[in-house]
Scaffold this motif. Structure first.
Motif, PDB file in Angstrom:
ATOM      1  N   LYS A  97      14.369  -5.558 -19.865  1.00 32.66           N
ATOM      2  CA  LYS A  97      14.443  -4.391 -18.996  1.00 32.66           C
ATOM      3  C   LYS A  97      13.659  -3.213 -19.551  1.00 32.66           C
ATOM      4  CE  LYS A  97      15.951  -2.063 -15.448  1.00 32.66           C
ATOM      5  NZ  LYS A  97      15.445  -2.372 -14.087  1.00 32.66           N
ATOM      6  N   GLU A  98      13.709  -3.022 -20.879  1.00 35.12           N
ATOM      7  CA  GLU A  98      13.022  -1.885 -21.486  1.00 35.12           C
ATOM      8  C   GLU A  98      11.504  -2.048 -21.483  1.00 35.12           C
ATOM      9  OE1 GLU A  98      13.844  -4.802 -24.848  1.00 35.12           O
ATOM     10  OE2 GLU A  98      14.795  -4.123 -22.975  1.00 35.12           O
ATOM     11  N   LEU A  99      11.039  -3.258 -21.165  1.00 38.52           N
ATOM     12  CA  LEU A  99       9.596  -3.512 -21.109  1.00 38.52           C
ATOM     13  C   LEU A  99       9.133  -3.809 -19.678  1.00 38.52           C
ATOM     14  CD1 LEU A  99       9.136  -5.721 -24.322  1.00 38.52           C
ATOM     15  CD2 LEU A  99       8.711  -3.268 -24.057  1.00 38.52           C
ATOM     16  N   GLU A 100       9.889  -3.328 -18.705  1.00 36.04           N
ATOM     17  CA  GLU A 100       9.560  -3.597 -17.304  1.00 36.04           C
ATOM     18  C   GLU A 100       8.177  -3.054 -16.934  1.00 36.04           C
ATOM     19  OE1 GLU A 100      11.454  -2.985 -12.832  1.00 36.04           O
ATOM     20  OE2 GLU A 100      12.159  -1.739 -14.491  1.00 36.04           O
ATOM     21  N   GLN A 101       7.869  -1.843 -17.407  1.00 38.00           N
ATOM     22  CA  GLN A 101       6.575  -1.253 -17.042  1.00 38.00           C
ATOM     23  C   GLN A 101       5.398  -2.038 -17.611  1.00 38.00           C
ATOM     24  OE1 GLN A 101       6.124   3.028 -16.694  1.00 38.00           O
ATOM     25  NE2 GLN A 101       4.251   2.946 -17.915  1.00 38.00           N
ATOM     26  N   PRO A 102       5.366  -2.352 -18.918  1.00 33.45           N
ATOM     27  CA  PRO A 102       4.238  -3.170 -19.397  1.00 33.45           C
ATOM     28  C   PRO A 102       4.196  -4.558 -18.779  1.00 33.45           C
ATOM     29  CG  PRO A 102       5.834  -2.749 -21.158  1.00 33.45           C
ATOM     30  CD  PRO A 102       6.189  -1.853 -20.028  1.00 33.45           C
ATOM     31  N   PHE A 103       5.359  -5.114 -18.453  1.00 36.77           N
ATOM     32  CA  PHE A 103       5.400  -6.411 -17.769  1.00 36.77           C
ATOM     33  C   PHE A 103       4.690  -6.311 -16.420  1.00 36.77           C
ATOM     34  CE2 PHE A 103       7.857  -9.413 -14.978  1.00 36.77           C
ATOM     35  CZ  PHE A 103       7.401 -10.589 -15.548  1.00 36.77           C
ATOM     36  N   TYR A 104       4.970  -5.242 -15.707  1.00 40.21           N
ATOM     37  CA  TYR A 104       4.321  -4.989 -14.413  1.00 40.21           C
ATOM     38  C   TYR A 104       2.818  -4.757 -14.585  1.00 40.21           C
ATOM     39  CZ  TYR A 104       2.556  -1.590 -10.975  1.00 40.21           C
ATOM     40  OH  TYR A 104       1.779  -0.880 -10.090  1.00 40.21           O
ATOM     41  N   LEU A 105       2.448  -3.882 -15.541  1.00 43.47           N
ATOM     42  CA  LEU A 105       1.034  -3.548 -15.728  1.00 43.47           C
ATOM     43  C   LEU A 105       0.218  -4.770 -16.141  1.00 43.47           C
ATOM     44  CD1 LEU A 105       1.295  -0.081 -17.516  1.00 43.47           C
ATOM     45  CD2 LEU A 105       0.471  -0.524 -15.191  1.00 43.47           C
ATOM     46  N   ALA A 106       0.780  -5.609 -16.990  1.00 45.85           N
ATOM     47  CA  ALA A 106       0.053  -6.805 -17.413  1.00 45.85           C
ATOM     48  C   ALA A 106      -0.238  -7.705 -16.217  1.00 45.85           C
ATOM     49  CB  ALA A 106       0.853  -7.559 -18.473  1.00 45.85           C
ATOM     50  N   GLN A 107       0.708  -7.812 -15.289  1.00 44.43           N
ATOM     51  CA  GLN A 107       0.482  -8.638 -14.098  1.00 44.43           C
ATOM     52  C   GLN A 107      -0.530  -7.986 -13.148  1.00 44.43           C
ATOM     53  OE1 GLN A 107       3.757 -11.293 -12.740  1.00 44.43           O
ATOM     54  NE2 GLN A 107       5.044  -9.640 -13.522  1.00 44.43           N
ATOM     55  N   LEU A 108      -0.445  -6.675 -13.005  1.00 46.80           N
ATOM     56  CA  LEU A 108      -1.417  -5.959 -12.176  1.00 46.80           C
ATOM     57  C   LEU A 108      -2.830  -6.160 -12.717  1.00 46.80           C
ATOM     58  CD1 LEU A 108      -2.527  -3.871 -10.189  1.00 46.80           C
ATOM     59  CD2 LEU A 108      -1.625  -2.067 -11.677  1.00 46.80           C
ATOM     60  N   TYR A 109      -3.004  -5.913 -14.007  1.00 48.71           N
ATOM     61  CA  TYR A 109      -4.341  -6.013 -14.605  1.00 48.71           C
ATOM     62  C   TYR A 109      -4.832  -7.462 -14.635  1.00 48.71           C
ATOM     63  CZ  TYR A 109      -3.285  -1.282 -16.322  1.00 48.71           C
ATOM     64  OH  TYR A 109      -2.946   0.053 -16.435  1.00 48.71           O
ATOM     65  N   LEU A 110      -3.922  -8.397 -14.862  1.00 48.48           N
ATOM     66  CA  LEU A 110      -4.322  -9.803 -14.861  1.00 48.48           C
ATOM     67  C   LEU A 110      -4.762 -10.221 -13.455  1.00 48.48           C
ATOM     68  CD1 LEU A 110      -4.651 -12.517 -16.245  1.00 48.48           C
ATOM     69  CD2 LEU A 110      -2.212 -12.935 -15.909  1.00 48.48           C
ATOM     70  N   GLY A 111      -4.056  -9.723 -12.444  1.00 49.47           N
ATOM     71  CA  GLY A 111      -4.448 -10.012 -11.069  1.00 49.47           C
ATOM     72  C   GLY A 111      -5.851  -9.503 -10.759  1.00 49.47           C
ATOM     73  N   THR A 112      -6.147  -8.281 -11.195  1.00 46.77           N
ATOM     74  CA  THR A 112      -7.490  -7.740 -10.951  1.00 46.77           C
ATOM     75  C   THR A 112      -8.531  -8.506 -11.756  1.00 46.77           C
ATOM     76  OG1 THR A 112      -7.222  -6.040 -12.677  1.00 46.77           O
ATOM     77  CG2 THR A 112      -6.616  -5.433 -10.438  1.00 46.77           C
ATOM     78  N   ASN A 113      -8.150  -8.948 -12.954  1.00 53.58           N
ATOM     79  CA  ASN A 113      -9.065  -9.752 -13.766  1.00 53.58           C
ATOM     80  C   ASN A 113      -9.439 -11.039 -13.040  1.00 53.58           C
ATOM     81  OD1 ASN A 113      -9.756 -11.926 -15.785  1.00 53.58           O
ATOM     82  ND2 ASN A 113      -9.621 -10.213 -17.194  1.00 53.58           N
ATOM     83  N   TYR A 114      -8.425 -11.709 -12.504  1.00 51.87           N
ATOM     84  CA  TYR A 114      -8.705 -12.945 -11.767  1.00 51.87           C
ATOM     85  C   TYR A 114      -9.544 -12.666 -10.514  1.00 51.87           C
ATOM     86  CZ  TYR A 114      -5.661 -16.018 -14.506  1.00 51.87           C
ATOM     87  OH  TYR A 114      -5.101 -16.784 -15.500  1.00 51.87           O
ATOM     88  N   TYR A 115      -9.320 -11.517  -9.894  1.00 55.44           N
ATOM     89  CA  TYR A 115     -10.121 -11.167  -8.714  1.00 55.44           C
ATOM     90  C   TYR A 115     -11.595 -11.022  -9.094  1.00 55.44           C
ATOM     91  CZ  TYR A 115     -11.892  -8.582  -4.684  1.00 55.44           C
ATOM     92  OH  TYR A 115     -12.630  -8.177  -3.601  1.00 55.44           O
ATOM     93  N   TYR A 116     -11.841 -10.301 -10.201  1.00 58.58           N
ATOM     94  CA  TYR A 116     -13.226 -10.138 -10.665  1.00 58.58           C
ATOM     95  C   TYR A 116     -13.833 -11.463 -11.100  1.00 58.58           C
ATOM     96  CZ  TYR A 116     -12.151  -5.132 -10.843  1.00 58.58           C
ATOM     97  OH  TYR A 116     -11.786  -3.852 -10.531  1.00 58.58           O
ATOM     98  N   SER A 117     -12.980 -12.396 -11.494  1.00 56.59           N
ATOM     99  CA  SER A 117     -13.447 -13.717 -11.931  1.00 56.59           C
ATOM    100  C   SER A 117     -13.574 -14.694 -10.764  1.00 56.59           C
ATOM    101  CB  SER A 117     -12.477 -14.302 -12.964  1.00 56.59           C
ATOM    102  OG  SER A 117     -12.278 -13.425 -14.055  1.00 56.59           O
TER     103      SER A 117
END
Length: 202
Positions: A97-117
């Motif tokens: 729970k205390e790492l909810e924000q980085p968990f979210y950001l990692a998925q957001l950025y990974l999604g954009t990474n896959y989009y660029y790929s």
């Protein structure tokens, strides 16, 4: 005695990890970023991670360091190298729970990474996972980036209605006081107009 020695060693590793992390942060947030600052940030983040893992602590900073390393690599268009860093951040923050924000950001950025790929299915999976987290917690940051990315994804898939909805959401979340507001909002409005034109043609 041995327990105290082990505790002392762990504390020393964590303290050294903190120093390396803060040094990495200075290079990551450099006012004049470039190849040298990127290279030093990557190095110091990795060294901080190694110290934290050896000291069995610093989980929040470890996760953030993985994300920062991935962001640098993505900025250098080293998409394949960034992917495992994001995955490590997701794995280490999942269910905390205390790492909810980085968990979210990692998925957001990974999604954009896959989009660029051009890995569209993977991009959709992680961006929609990030969107699900926003539904549960509306305070999560960078929602304009998330919804713009989803808009671009659905635009590419010719789902113009869904794309327009996401671009509208992104537009409403922009900070009107930000210096880049006019340029960014103009891009969103152009995308919305394109969606409307396509919808009128069908």
């Amino acid at each position: 005695f041995f327990c105290w020695m082990a505790y002392s060693q762990d504390s020393g590793r964590i303290a050294q990890g903190d120093k390396l992390y803060e040094l990495a942060e200075r290079h990551y947030n450099s006012e004049q970023p470039g190849p040298l600052s990127d290279s030093l940030a990557l190095l110091y983040y990795q060294q901080a991670i190694d110290h934290y893992r050896a000291g069995k602590a610093g989980f929040s900073r470890t996760v953030n360091a993985y994300i920062r390393r991935a962001n640098i690599l993505q900025g250098q268009r080293k998409y394949a190298e960034a992917i495992p860093e994001y995955h490590r951040a997701i794995t280490q923050s999942r269910g905390k729970k205390e790492l909810e924000q980085p968990f979210y950001l990692a998925q957001l950025y990974l999604g954009t990474n896959y989009y660029y790929s051009y890995k569209i299915d993977s991009a959709r999976f992680y961006l929609e996972s990030a969107s699900d987290l926003v539904i549960a917690n509306e305070a999560l940051p960078e929602q304009d980036v998330l919804f713009n990315s989803l808009g671009a994804l659905y635009l590419q898939s010719a789902n113009y209605q869904q794309a327009r909805n996401y671009f509208n959401k992104a537009l409403l979340l922009l900070d009107r006081a930000a210096p880049e507001y006019r340029e960014t909002s103009g891009g969103f409005l152009n995308n919305i107009a394109h969606c409307l034109m396509q919808l009128d043609d069908h």
